[in-house]
Design an enzyme around this catalytic site. Structure first.
Site, mmCIF file in Angstrom:
data_model
loop_
_atom_site.group_PDB
_atom_site.id
_atom_site.type_symbol
_atom_site.label_atom_id
_atom_site.label_comp_id
_atom_site.label_asym_id
_atom_site.label_seq_id
_atom_site.Cartn_x
_atom_site.Cartn_y
_atom_site.Cartn_z
ATOM 1 N N GLY A 46 1.061 -1.406 0.021
ATOM 2 C CA GLY A 46 0.110 -0.016 -0.123
ATOM 3 C C GLY A 46 1.214 1.319 -0.115
ATOM 4 O O GLY A 46 1.968 1.303 0.111
ATOM 5 N N GLU A 47 0.434 2.390 -0.025
ATOM 6 C CA GLU A 47 1.131 3.863 0.838
ATOM 7 C C GLU A 47 1.894 3.489 1.781
ATOM 8 O O GLU A 47 1.164 4.292 3.219
ATOM 9 C CB GLU A 47 0.491 4.508 -0.091
ATOM 10 C CG GLU A 47 1.374 5.631 -0.906
ATOM 11 C CD GLU A 47 2.087 6.303 0.233
ATOM 12 O OE1 GLU A 47 3.184 6.747 0.239
ATOM 13 O OE2 GLU A 47 1.893 6.784 1.234
ATOM 14 N N SER A 48 3.070 3.673 2.045
ATOM 15 C CA SER A 48 3.677 3.310 3.632
ATOM 16 C C SER A 48 3.227 4.743 4.347
ATOM 17 O O SER A 48 2.861 5.121 6.170
ATOM 18 C CB SER A 48 5.017 3.178 3.558
ATOM 19 O OG SER A 48 5.573 4.013 3.227
ATOM 20 N N CYS A 78 6.147 -5.503 0.719
ATOM 21 C CA CYS A 78 6.769 -4.288 0.895
ATOM 22 C C CYS A 78 6.436 -3.129 0.775
ATOM 23 O O CYS A 78 7.204 -2.858 2.278
ATOM 24 C CB CYS A 78 5.474 -3.824 -1.159
ATOM 25 S SG CYS A 78 5.738 -2.214 -2.097
ATOM 26 N N ARG A 98 12.534 3.811 0.925
ATOM 27 C CA ARG A 98 11.549 3.765 0.216
ATOM 28 C C ARG A 98 11.913 3.957 -1.492
ATOM 29 O O ARG A 98 12.360 4.739 -1.883
ATOM 30 C CB ARG A 98 10.683 4.721 0.738
ATOM 31 C CG ARG A 98 9.996 4.196 1.961
ATOM 32 C CD ARG A 98 8.890 5.813 3.123
ATOM 33 N NE ARG A 98 7.742 5.386 1.490
ATOM 34 C CZ ARG A 98 7.061 7.231 1.214
ATOM 35 N NH1 ARG A 98 8.141 8.248 1.561
ATOM 36 N NH2 ARG A 98 6.050 6.677 0.842
ATOM 37 N N ILE A 127 6.704 -3.114 -7.466
ATOM 38 C CA ILE A 127 5.802 -2.131 -8.176
ATOM 39 C C ILE A 127 6.213 -0.880 -6.827
ATOM 40 O O ILE A 127 6.130 -1.389 -6.093
ATOM 41 C CB ILE A 127 4.174 -2.149 -7.758
ATOM 42 C CG1 ILE A 127 3.733 -3.323 -8.869
ATOM 43 C CG2 ILE A 127 3.714 -0.897 -8.196
ATOM 44 C CD1 ILE A 127 2.068 -3.311 -8.829
ATOM 45 N N ARG A 128 7.014 0.337 -7.146
ATOM 46 C CA ARG A 128 7.458 1.307 -5.925
ATOM 47 C C ARG A 128 7.947 0.735 -4.814
ATOM 48 O O ARG A 128 7.981 1.360 -4.070
ATOM 49 C CB ARG A 128 6.076 2.341 -5.490
ATOM 50 C CG ARG A 128 5.904 3.181 -7.565
ATOM 51 C CD ARG A 128 4.593 4.272 -7.103
ATOM 52 N NE ARG A 128 4.991 4.331 -5.115
ATOM 53 C CZ ARG A 128 3.995 5.474 -4.287
ATOM 54 N NH1 ARG A 128 2.733 4.867 -4.291
ATOM 55 N NH2 ARG A 128 4.711 5.981 -3.351
ATOM 56 N N HIS A 163 4.964 -8.094 -4.579
ATOM 57 C CA HIS A 163 3.850 -8.629 -4.090
ATOM 58 C C HIS A 163 4.168 -9.911 -4.446
ATOM 59 O O HIS A 163 3.275 -9.933 -5.668
ATOM 60 C CB HIS A 163 2.962 -7.435 -4.888
ATOM 61 C CG HIS A 163 3.065 -6.198 -4.327
ATOM 62 N ND1 HIS A 163 2.305 -5.460 -3.564
ATOM 63 C CD2 HIS A 163 3.809 -4.886 -5.277
ATOM 64 C CE1 HIS A 163 2.122 -4.073 -3.306
ATOM 65 N NE2 HIS A 163 3.681 -3.758 -3.581
ATOM 66 N N GLU A 165 1.033 -11.658 -3.913
ATOM 67 C CA GLU A 165 -0.342 -11.809 -4.150
ATOM 68 C C GLU A 165 -1.306 -11.762 -5.521
ATOM 69 O O GLU A 165 -1.732 -11.728 -5.917
ATOM 70 C CB GLU A 165 -1.134 -10.708 -2.613
ATOM 71 C CG GLU A 165 -1.347 -9.603 -3.802
ATOM 72 C CD GLU A 165 -0.089 -9.007 -2.731
ATOM 73 O OE1 GLU A 165 0.453 -7.396 -3.489
ATOM 74 O OE2 GLU A 165 1.249 -9.314 -3.078
#
Length: 188
Positions: A46-48, A78, A98, A127-128, A163, A165
């Site tokens: 997600g977005e940390s 992530c 990050r 992803i990022r 990721h 998943e």
């Protein structure tokens, strides 16, 4: 034996589907009290920064510290890796960098070989993604990309910067489940 999936943000439902494929009961965790009775926890991507704000607002930090102190395994993927590092929850002796591989447009896939994992390499979707910039002596690095650690284990903590998943390879979820079983049997 039920595993929780932190469901504040990110693709928590896909982690749940991976657990279902391997026959593990799971439930979403949205409040600290929902950690009660769980054998392990997955902290998804997600977005940390957003996740940290939500976790602070819901007072998750003391509950997660207690969960970890009770010997219950945690799998951070992530952003979950970032949340567990020294500068955030401080549960794992790592420092995450990050967006280490670049922005969203620099997303990529890589085949990674893990020790003690049979079969072909794991296809990892970044992803990022962060990487582990520093780690303490008790941290076992499990995989790296271009010399940068992207998977590690320390006691009951397993972290990866990608990721799992998003694919159909459930071996990392199975590896986490083995940690959960070992902890429940007093061997972890």
């Amino acid at each position: 034996m039920t595993v929780g999936v932190l469901a504040l943000q990110g693709d928590f439902a896909l982690h749940g589907q991976a657990l279902e494929r391997i026959g593990v009961p799971w439930r979403e965790v949205r409040k600290p009290a929902e950690l009660e009775g769980l054998a392990g926890l997955i902290m998804p991507g997600g977005e940390s920064t957003t996740l940290l704000k939500l976790m602070d607002a819901w007072d998750f930090f003391p509950a997660l510290e207690k969960f970890h102190a009770a010997g219950k395994p945690i799998f951070g993927t992530c952003a979950g890796l970032i949340l567990l590092d020294r500068g955030h929850l401080g549960l794992m002796d790592i420092v995450a960098e990050r967006n280490a591989f670049g922005r969203q447009l620099h997303s990529f896939e890589e085949d990674l070989q893990f020790p003690d994992m049979d079969g072909p390499p794991v296809r990892a979707v970044f992803i990022r993604a962060p990487w582990i910039a520093e780690h303490g002596p008790e941290v076992e690095v499990l995989a790296a990309v271009d010399g940068h650690p992207v998977a590690a284990r320390q006691g009951g903590l397993l972290v990866i910067s990608f990721h799992p998943e998003l694919g159909d390879d459930d071996r990392l979820h199975r590896a986490f489940l083995e940690q959960v079983r070992a902890a429940r049997n007093g061997a972890g």
